[in-house]
Design a protein around this motif. Structure first.
Motif, PDB file in Angstrom:
ATOM      1  N   ARG A   4      -1.302  14.134   2.751  1.00 14.24           N
ATOM      2  CA  ARG A   4      -2.881  14.670   2.480  1.00 14.24           C
ATOM      3  C   ARG A   4      -3.894  14.127   3.052  1.00 14.24           C
ATOM      4  O   ARG A   4      -4.788  14.652   3.342  1.00 14.24           O
ATOM      5  CB  ARG A   4      -2.716  14.591   0.947  1.00 14.24           C
ATOM      6  N   GLY A   5      -3.814  12.777   3.439  1.00 13.44           N
ATOM      7  CA  GLY A   5      -4.685  12.241   4.080  1.00 13.44           C
ATOM      8  C   GLY A   5      -4.505  10.697   4.038  1.00 13.44           C
ATOM      9  O   GLY A   5      -3.445  10.335   3.416  1.00 13.44           O
ATOM     10  N   GLU A   6      -5.130   9.999   4.861  1.00 21.82           N
ATOM     11  CA  GLU A   6      -4.922   8.314   5.021  1.00 21.82           C
ATOM     12  C   GLU A   6      -5.651   7.528   3.945  1.00 21.82           C
ATOM     13  O   GLU A   6      -7.124   8.035   4.045  1.00 21.82           O
ATOM     14  CB  GLU A   6      -5.102   8.191   6.456  1.00 21.82           C
ATOM     15  N   ILE A   7      -5.337   6.674   3.505  1.00 19.22           N
ATOM     16  CA  ILE A   7      -6.051   5.757   2.642  1.00 19.22           C
ATOM     17  C   ILE A   7      -5.902   4.491   3.214  1.00 19.22           C
ATOM     18  O   ILE A   7      -4.654   3.964   3.387  1.00 19.22           O
ATOM     19  CB  ILE A   7      -5.742   5.815   1.165  1.00 19.22           C
ATOM     20  N   PHE A   8      -6.751   3.597   3.369  1.00 18.62           N
ATOM     21  CA  PHE A   8      -6.633   1.955   3.487  1.00 18.62           C
ATOM     22  C   PHE A   8      -6.840   1.273   2.512  1.00 18.62           C
ATOM     23  O   PHE A   8      -7.673   1.509   1.476  1.00 18.62           O
ATOM     24  CB  PHE A   8      -7.770   1.541   4.509  1.00 18.62           C
ATOM     25  N   THR A  51       1.764  -2.044  -5.254  1.00 14.17           N
ATOM     26  CA  THR A  51       1.482  -0.962  -6.427  1.00 14.17           C
ATOM     27  C   THR A  51       0.631   0.047  -5.804  1.00 14.17           C
ATOM     28  O   THR A  51       1.162   1.305  -6.245  1.00 14.17           O
ATOM     29  CB  THR A  51       1.084  -1.841  -7.463  1.00 14.17           C
ATOM     30  N   LEU A  52      -0.284  -0.082  -5.371  1.00 13.78           N
ATOM     31  CA  LEU A  52      -1.217   1.054  -4.688  1.00 13.78           C
ATOM     32  C   LEU A  52      -0.581   1.935  -3.766  1.00 13.78           C
ATOM     33  O   LEU A  52      -0.995   3.249  -3.811  1.00 13.78           O
ATOM     34  CB  LEU A  52      -2.466   0.342  -4.290  1.00 13.78           C
ATOM     35  N   SER A  53       0.287   1.399  -2.895  1.00 16.55           N
ATOM     36  CA  SER A  53       0.867   2.277  -1.818  1.00 16.55           C
ATOM     37  C   SER A  53       1.965   3.096  -2.426  1.00 16.55           C
ATOM     38  O   SER A  53       1.842   4.252  -2.061  1.00 16.55           O
ATOM     39  CB  SER A  53       1.593   1.150  -0.881  1.00 16.55           C
ATOM     40  N   VAL A  54       2.692   2.540  -3.549  1.00 19.21           N
ATOM     41  CA  VAL A  54       3.514   3.427  -4.117  1.00 19.21           C
ATOM     42  C   VAL A  54       2.951   4.502  -4.788  1.00 19.21           C
ATOM     43  O   VAL A  54       3.164   5.448  -4.802  1.00 19.21           O
ATOM     44  CB  VAL A  54       4.459   2.622  -5.194  1.00 19.21           C
ATOM     45  N   VAL A  55       1.857   4.179  -5.722  1.00 16.24           N
ATOM     46  CA  VAL A  55       1.071   5.070  -6.557  1.00 16.24           C
ATOM     47  C   VAL A  55       0.603   6.185  -5.747  1.00 16.24           C
ATOM     48  O   VAL A  55       0.643   7.514  -6.037  1.00 16.24           O
ATOM     49  CB  VAL A  55      -0.029   4.626  -7.586  1.00 16.24           C
ATOM     50  N   LEU A  56      -0.289   5.874  -4.490  1.00 15.70           N
ATOM     51  CA  LEU A  56      -0.938   6.950  -3.824  1.00 15.70           C
ATOM     52  C   LEU A  56      -0.111   7.715  -2.877  1.00 15.70           C
ATOM     53  O   LEU A  56      -0.194   9.003  -2.679  1.00 15.70           O
ATOM     54  CB  LEU A  56      -2.073   6.117  -2.821  1.00 15.70           C
ATOM     55  N   SER A  57       1.020   7.002  -2.503  1.00 15.09           N
ATOM     56  CA  SER A  57       2.329   7.788  -1.503  1.00 15.09           C
ATOM     57  C   SER A  57       2.867   8.738  -2.325  1.00 15.09           C
ATOM     58  O   SER A  57       3.001   9.877  -1.932  1.00 15.09           O
ATOM     59  CB  SER A  57       3.143   6.808  -1.081  1.00 15.09           C
ATOM     60  N   ALA A  58       3.110   8.487  -3.818  1.00 19.46           N
ATOM     61  CA  ALA A  58       3.527   9.441  -4.607  1.00 19.46           C
ATOM     62  C   ALA A  58       2.805  10.783  -4.807  1.00 19.46           C
ATOM     63  O   ALA A  58       3.181  11.708  -5.127  1.00 19.46           O
ATOM     64  CB  ALA A  58       3.888   8.702  -5.885  1.00 19.46           C
ATOM     65  N   ALA A  59       1.518  10.526  -4.814  1.00 14.59           N
ATOM     66  CA  ALA A  59       0.466  11.619  -4.931  1.00 14.59           C
ATOM     67  C   ALA A  59       0.257  12.232  -3.741  1.00 14.59           C
ATOM     68  O   ALA A  59      -0.454  13.310  -3.740  1.00 14.59           O
ATOM     69  CB  ALA A  59      -0.894  10.987  -5.310  1.00 14.59           C
ATOM     70  N   GLY A  60       0.964  11.822  -2.526  1.00  9.39           N
ATOM     71  CA  GLY A  60       0.676  12.679  -1.396  1.00  9.39           C
ATOM     72  C   GLY A  60       0.032  12.064  -0.147  1.00  9.39           C
ATOM     73  O   GLY A  60      -0.057  12.592   0.593  1.00  9.39           O
ATOM     74  N   TYR A  61      -0.351  10.911  -0.414  1.00 14.72           N
ATOM     75  CA  TYR A  61      -1.439  10.239   0.452  1.00 14.72           C
ATOM     76  C   TYR A  61      -0.444   9.347   1.472  1.00 14.72           C
ATOM     77  O   TYR A  61       0.446   8.795   1.163  1.00 14.72           O
ATOM     78  CB  TYR A  61      -2.328   9.314  -0.027  1.00 14.72           C
ATOM     79  N   ARG A  62      -0.969   9.322   2.813  1.00 13.86           N
ATOM     80  CA  ARG A  62      -0.485   8.238   3.716  1.00 13.86           C
ATOM     81  C   ARG A  62      -1.552   6.836   3.455  1.00 13.86           C
ATOM     82  O   ARG A  62      -2.581   6.752   3.456  1.00 13.86           O
ATOM     83  CB  ARG A  62      -0.661   8.647   5.111  1.00 13.86           C
ATOM     84  N   VAL A  63      -0.492   5.855   3.292  1.00 12.31           N
ATOM     85  CA  VAL A  63      -1.161   4.584   2.911  1.00 12.31           C
ATOM     86  C   VAL A  63      -0.987   3.582   3.971  1.00 12.31           C
ATOM     87  O   VAL A  63       0.116   3.208   4.255  1.00 12.31           O
ATOM     88  CB  VAL A  63      -0.729   3.972   1.527  1.00 12.31           C
ATOM     89  N   VAL A  64      -2.081   2.940   4.428  1.00  7.70           N
ATOM     90  CA  VAL A  64      -2.061   1.849   5.255  1.00  7.70           C
ATOM     91  C   VAL A  64      -2.581   0.578   4.728  1.00  7.70           C
ATOM     92  O   VAL A  64      -3.844   0.639   4.160  1.00  7.70           O
ATOM     93  CB  VAL A  64      -2.946   2.167   6.428  1.00  7.70           C
ATOM     94  N   CYS A  65      -1.903  -0.657   4.609  1.00  2.00           N
ATOM     95  CA  CYS A  65      -2.297  -1.967   3.840  1.00  2.00           C
ATOM     96  C   CYS A  65      -2.761  -2.772   4.883  1.00  2.00           C
ATOM     97  O   CYS A  65      -1.963  -3.102   5.978  1.00  2.00           O
ATOM     98  CB  CYS A  65      -1.066  -2.129   3.010  1.00  2.00           C
ATOM     99  N   PHE A  66      -3.580  -3.429   4.430  1.00  2.40           N
ATOM    100  CA  PHE A  66      -4.276  -4.831   4.992  1.00  2.40           C
ATOM    101  C   PHE A  66      -4.399  -5.913   4.265  1.00  2.40           C
ATOM    102  O   PHE A  66      -4.903  -5.873   3.063  1.00  2.40           O
ATOM    103  CB  PHE A  66      -5.596  -4.479   5.865  1.00  2.40           C
TER     104      PHE A  66
END
Length: 211
Positions: free
Chosen positions: A8-12, A23-38
């Motif tokens: 759906r889109g990329e979230i940092f 936690t945030l990666s799992v939750v947001l990925s399950a909602a359809g977002y691509r998650v990049v963590c720093f």
């Protein structure tokens, strides 16, 4: 830095706590977002200057550059994506300071997965709607001589308020929690010297006639 498949889109996500990132990666990925963590602000800045995500979730307390430092370097008030500050219960004053430095709103720990997704969805949707609208807001042309200048977001809140929107309605339109809308309104009234809501509308109407 970890990545998830494009959707759906990329979230940092910026947090030095691996558990929070996961936690945030799992939750947001399950909602359809691509998650990049720093894990720190410097790593985020290196990427955020070359590509714009759909949203940024930024912890207040990170190694090196603080969350507030990152907001200032990104010129958060004018950044083309919503930036949420992640804060603990004892960081509310700092979160409010972050909002004054351009963060859209803050997310308080501990997190509720469905609330995080709803807030992010709402904020991204609000930014998309604003891009589609005429960027020259009616409030942008108003001047309040002798008063402390309003930020762009304060003008957006004032515009909704002047149109008769409630805190909840204004928050929904701007992707901000009603509590943060209240903080913005209080700051607007202080800057414009309004004694109450009716006085604030009078000041706006006076400025409208003068412009």
């Amino acid at each position: 830095m970890t990545e998830k498949p494009l959707s759906r889109g990329e979230i940092f996500v910026v947090d030095d706590d691996p558990a929070v990132r996961e936690t945030l990666s799992v939750v947001l990925s399950a909602a359809g977002y691509r998650v990049v963590c720093f894990a720190d602000g410097a790593a985020l800045l290196a990427v955020a200057r070359t590509r714009t995500p759909s949203c940024i979730l930024l912890d207040v307390h990170i190694p090196g550059k603080s969350g507030l430092d990152v907001l200032k370097e990104l010129h958060a008030e004018d950044y083309p994506a919503p930036i949420f500050i992640i804060s603990g219960r004892g960081d509310i004053a700092m979160a409010v300071s972050a909002i004054k430095n351009g963060a859209l709103d803050f997310l308080e720990k501990p997190f509720r997965g469905n609330e995080i997704v709803a807030r992010v969805d709402e904020a991204i949707g609000a930014y998309a709607r604003r891009k589609a609208e005429d960027s020259a807001s009616r409030m942008e042309s108003l001047h309040f001589p002798g008063r402390e200048p309003l930020t762009r977001r304060e003008r957006e809140v004032l515009e909704r308020f002047a149109a008769g929107a409630s805190n909840k309605e204004a928050g929904r339109e701007l992707g901000i929690s009603p509590r943060t809308i209240e903080d913005h309104r209080a700051n607007i009234m202080k800057k414009l010297g309004a004694k109450n809501a009716a006085d604030l509308i009078r000041i706006v109407l006076t400025a409208s006639r003068a412009s």
